[in-house]
Design an enzyme around this catalytic site. Structure first.
Site, PDB file in Angstrom:
ATOM      1  N   TYR A   1       0.853  -1.194   0.000  1.00  0.00           N
ATOM      2  CA  TYR A   1       0.000   0.000   0.000  1.00  0.00           C
ATOM      3  C   TYR A   1       0.894   1.251   0.000  1.00  0.00           C
ATOM      4  O   TYR A   1       2.112   1.175   0.164  1.00  0.00           O
ATOM      5  CB  TYR A   1      -0.937  -0.014   1.204  1.00  0.00           C
ATOM      6  CG  TYR A   1      -2.095  -0.998   1.042  1.00  0.00           C
ATOM      7  CD1 TYR A   1      -3.373  -0.547   0.711  1.00  0.00           C
ATOM      8  CD2 TYR A   1      -1.910  -2.364   1.190  1.00  0.00           C
ATOM      9  CE1 TYR A   1      -4.424  -1.429   0.553  1.00  0.00           C
ATOM     10  CE2 TYR A   1      -2.958  -3.266   1.034  1.00  0.00           C
ATOM     11  CZ  TYR A   1      -4.215  -2.784   0.717  1.00  0.00           C
ATOM     12  OH  TYR A   1      -5.257  -3.660   0.554  1.00  0.00           O
TER      13      TYR A   1
ATOM     14  N   ARG B   1      -1.220  -0.428  10.364  1.00  0.00           N
ATOM     15  CA  ARG B   1      -0.859  -1.791   9.945  1.00  0.00           C
ATOM     16  C   ARG B   1       0.424  -1.747   9.124  1.00  0.00           C
ATOM     17  O   ARG B   1       0.520  -1.003   8.140  1.00  0.00           O
ATOM     18  CB  ARG B   1      -1.987  -2.415   9.105  1.00  0.00           C
ATOM     19  CG  ARG B   1      -1.745  -3.886   8.843  1.00  0.00           C
ATOM     20  CD  ARG B   1      -2.928  -4.576   8.194  1.00  0.00           C
ATOM     21  NE  ARG B   1      -3.021  -5.932   8.698  1.00  0.00           N
ATOM     22  CZ  ARG B   1      -3.435  -6.975   7.970  1.00  0.00           C
ATOM     23  NH1 ARG B   1      -3.823  -6.826   6.733  1.00  0.00           N
ATOM     24  NH2 ARG B   1      -3.482  -8.175   8.499  1.00  0.00           N
TER      25      ARG B   1
ATOM     26  N   GLY C   1      -8.760 -13.680  10.785  1.00  0.00           N
ATOM     27  CA  GLY C   1      -9.403 -13.413   9.510  1.00  0.00           C
ATOM     28  C   GLY C   1     -10.291 -14.563   9.078  1.00  0.00           C
ATOM     29  O   GLY C   1     -11.470 -14.651   9.415  1.00  0.00           O
ATOM     30  N   ARG C   2      -9.678 -15.498   8.335  1.00  0.00           N
ATOM     31  CA  ARG C   2     -10.469 -16.564   7.695  1.00  0.00           C
ATOM     32  C   ARG C   2     -11.202 -17.455   8.701  1.00  0.00           C
ATOM     33  O   ARG C   2     -12.342 -17.871   8.462  1.00  0.00           O
ATOM     34  CB  ARG C   2      -9.542 -17.399   6.813  1.00  0.00           C
ATOM     35  CG  ARG C   2      -9.017 -16.614   5.613  1.00  0.00           C
ATOM     36  CD  ARG C   2      -7.807 -17.288   5.008  1.00  0.00           C
ATOM     37  NE  ARG C   2      -6.702 -17.325   5.950  1.00  0.00           N
ATOM     38  CZ  ARG C   2      -5.755 -18.259   5.993  1.00  0.00           C
ATOM     39  NH1 ARG C   2      -5.788 -19.258   5.134  1.00  0.00           N
ATOM     40  NH2 ARG C   2      -4.780 -18.200   6.872  1.00  0.00           N
TER      41      ARG C   2
HETATM   42  C1  LIG Z   1     -11.572 -12.037   2.364  1.00  0.00           C
HETATM   43  C2  LIG Z   1     -10.272 -11.419   2.799  1.00  0.00           C
HETATM   44  C3  LIG Z   1      -9.914 -10.173   2.325  1.00  0.00           C
HETATM   45  C4  LIG Z   1      -8.716  -9.579   2.723  1.00  0.00           C
HETATM   46  N1  LIG Z   1      -8.370  -8.349   2.223  1.00  0.00           N
HETATM   47  C5  LIG Z   1      -7.201  -7.783   2.590  1.00  0.00           C
HETATM   48  C6  LIG Z   1      -6.833  -6.523   2.082  1.00  0.00           C
HETATM   49  O1  LIG Z   1      -7.540  -5.906   1.291  1.00  0.00           O
HETATM   50  N2  LIG Z   1      -5.638  -6.001   2.454  1.00  0.00           N
HETATM   51  C7  LIG Z   1      -4.839  -6.660   3.327  1.00  0.00           C
HETATM   52  O2  LIG Z   1      -3.775  -6.154   3.636  1.00  0.00           O
HETATM   53  N3  LIG Z   1      -5.162  -7.837   3.852  1.00  0.00           N
HETATM   54  C8  LIG Z   1      -6.327  -8.417   3.499  1.00  0.00           C
HETATM   55  N4  LIG Z   1      -6.667  -9.655   3.991  1.00  0.00           N
HETATM   56  C9  LIG Z   1      -5.715 -10.331   4.886  1.00  0.00           C
HETATM   57  C10 LIG Z   1      -6.181 -10.233   6.333  1.00  0.00           C
HETATM   58  O3  LIG Z   1      -6.170  -8.891   6.759  1.00  0.00           O
HETATM   59  C11 LIG Z   1      -5.283 -11.059   7.253  1.00  0.00           C
HETATM   60  O4  LIG Z   1      -4.024 -10.451   7.398  1.00  0.00           O
HETATM   61  C12 LIG Z   1      -5.072 -12.438   6.716  1.00  0.00           C
HETATM   62  O5  LIG Z   1      -6.296 -13.018   6.336  1.00  0.00           O
HETATM   63  C13 LIG Z   1      -4.372 -13.312   7.747  1.00  0.00           C
HETATM   64  O6  LIG Z   1      -5.229 -13.633   8.775  1.00  0.00           O
HETATM   65  P1  LIG Z   1      -5.884 -15.109   8.796  1.00  0.00           P
HETATM   66  O7  LIG Z   1      -4.744 -16.060   8.567  1.00  0.00           O
HETATM   67  O8  LIG Z   1      -6.483 -15.202  10.186  1.00  0.00           O
HETATM   68  O9  LIG Z   1      -6.889 -15.177   7.704  1.00  0.00           O
HETATM   69  C14 LIG Z   1      -7.860 -10.254   3.622  1.00  0.00           C
HETATM   70  C15 LIG Z   1      -8.250 -11.511   4.113  1.00  0.00           C
HETATM   71  C16 LIG Z   1      -9.423 -12.095   3.704  1.00  0.00           C
HETATM   72  C17 LIG Z   1      -9.795 -13.459   4.230  1.00  0.00           C
END
Ligand SMILES: Cc1cc2nc3c(=O)[nH]c(=O)nc-3n(C[C@H](O)[C@H](O)[C@H](O)COP(=O)(O)O)c2cc1C
Length: 306
Positions: free
Chosen positions: A117, A165, A275-276
């Site tokens: 970003y 972030r 997240g997920r």
């Molecule tokens: C549907 C979805 C959209 C995401 N969009 C972004 C995003 O636009 N920018 C970003 O930096 N991270 C994005 N992420 C990453 C999350 O912020 C997070 O860092 C990442 O999912 C790791 O966490 P997790 O392992 O618990 O899913 C996204 C994650 C998911 C699942």
């Protein structure tokens, strides 16, 4: 959402070409005037903030399209450097956006300065080849981010939470690093803490992975070096990372909470982002508390969000 605080006033109107928002939460005595989101400079700047264009280091400024947006204009001395006054509008747009969020009743803002970003493009020496006061050593490359945070802080006042972030890697290159060691990372996070960051959110693919060749993860290092609370993230209760997921691999639940809880108890970091696993398990906190098995996450679940 909360009722907007009495000290915050915001007028919204439309001139037929889009919303105009005059943000007036700026702290008294601040040197900058309040801005207008509808201005062309702010619109352009906001577009930079949400896009993720990373220009290869080999690209010269003269090779870039003159009107390219979402791009940090590189400079290798061949001209085409964007003058500082050009991105004063971008900095002001960040402040206006935060001010608007506060006026609308949000409880805080998180600024995205991680993996590709705009803020990250300034921080990384491979994308920031500027020769003015915003480029050069790591301190100068941090200047843009610090000015963004100062501007936001001036707009929202001292008590509105501002989270930043950051990551030490790139979405396009997992082995790339902003900082090679804790000293370089300190040169980034300390000025940002001084500029007004309340907490840092450190993006990692797997929270348990150490940084700088140590066992401590980036949230731990950032807390230690900045003195600010930190948020850790990455594959919590999942068996693989976001990157593997995007390559179409499934993600089964995995109970990897023990190191997380130990880290929280030791004070290595203060908050945890999920997240997920939360998309798959909206009742995730209850499942953790009760020891209920987690539902596996799959990409198709995203379709249920819209
Ligand atoms: C549907 C979805 C959209 C995401 N969009 C972004 C995003 O636009 N920018 C970003 O930096 N991270 C994005 N992420 C990453 C999350 O912020 C997070 O860092 C990442 O999912 C790791 O966490 P997790 O392992 O618990 O899913 C996204 C994650 C998911 C699942």
């Amino acid at each position: 959402m909360k009722t907007p605080p009495a000290s915050t006033a915001m007028t919204l109107s439309t001139d037929g070409g889009g919303w105009l928002s005059k943000c007036t939460t700026r702290e008294p005595g601040s040197s900058h005037s309040s801005g207008t989101l509808g201005s062309s400079a702010s619109r352009r700047s906001t577009a930079w903030g949400v896009s993720m264009t990373v220009v290869p280091a080999a690209t010269t400024a003269s090779a870039l399209p003159a009107s390219s947006e979402g791009t940090v204009y590189l400079s290798n001395g061949s001209g085409g450097q964007r003058p500082s006054t050009k991105f004063a509008g971008a900095i002001e747009a960040y402040g206006n956006a935060a001010c608007t969020a506060k006026a609308l009743g949000f409880d805080g803002v998180e600024i995205h300065g991680a993996h590709g970003y705009l803020i990250d493009q300034f921080l990384w020496d491979q994308t920031n080849l500027r020769e003015d006061e915003y480029g050069g050593d790591i301190g100068r490359r941090t200047r843009f981010a610090a000015e963004v945070i100062q501007e936001i802080r001036a707009n929202v006042g001292p008590d509105f939470p501002v989270v930043l972030r950051l990551s030490n890697w790139k979405q396009q290159n997992y082995s790339a690093r902003l900082a090679a060691n804790p000293e370089e990372w300190a040169a980034i996070v300390r000025p940002l803490a001084g500029a007004g960051v309340d907490a840092f959110h450190l993006s990692q693919r797997r929270y348990w992975e150490g940084e700088f060749g140590t066992k401590a993860n980036l949230a731990t290092w950032t807390k230690k070096l900045s003195g600010k609370p930190t948020i850790t993230v990455g594959s919590i209760t999942l068996d693989n990372s976001m990157a593997e997921m995007m390559r179409g691999q499934g993600s089964l639940p995995e109970n990897n909470l023990a190191p997380l809880l130990a880290g929280l108890e030791r004070g290595d970091f203060d908050l945890v982002a999920v997240g997920r696993a939360l998309i798959a398990n909206p009742d995730w906190p209850h499942r953790v508390r009760n020891g209920t098995p987690f539902v596996p996450y799959s990409l198709s679940m995203l379709q249920t969000l819209v």
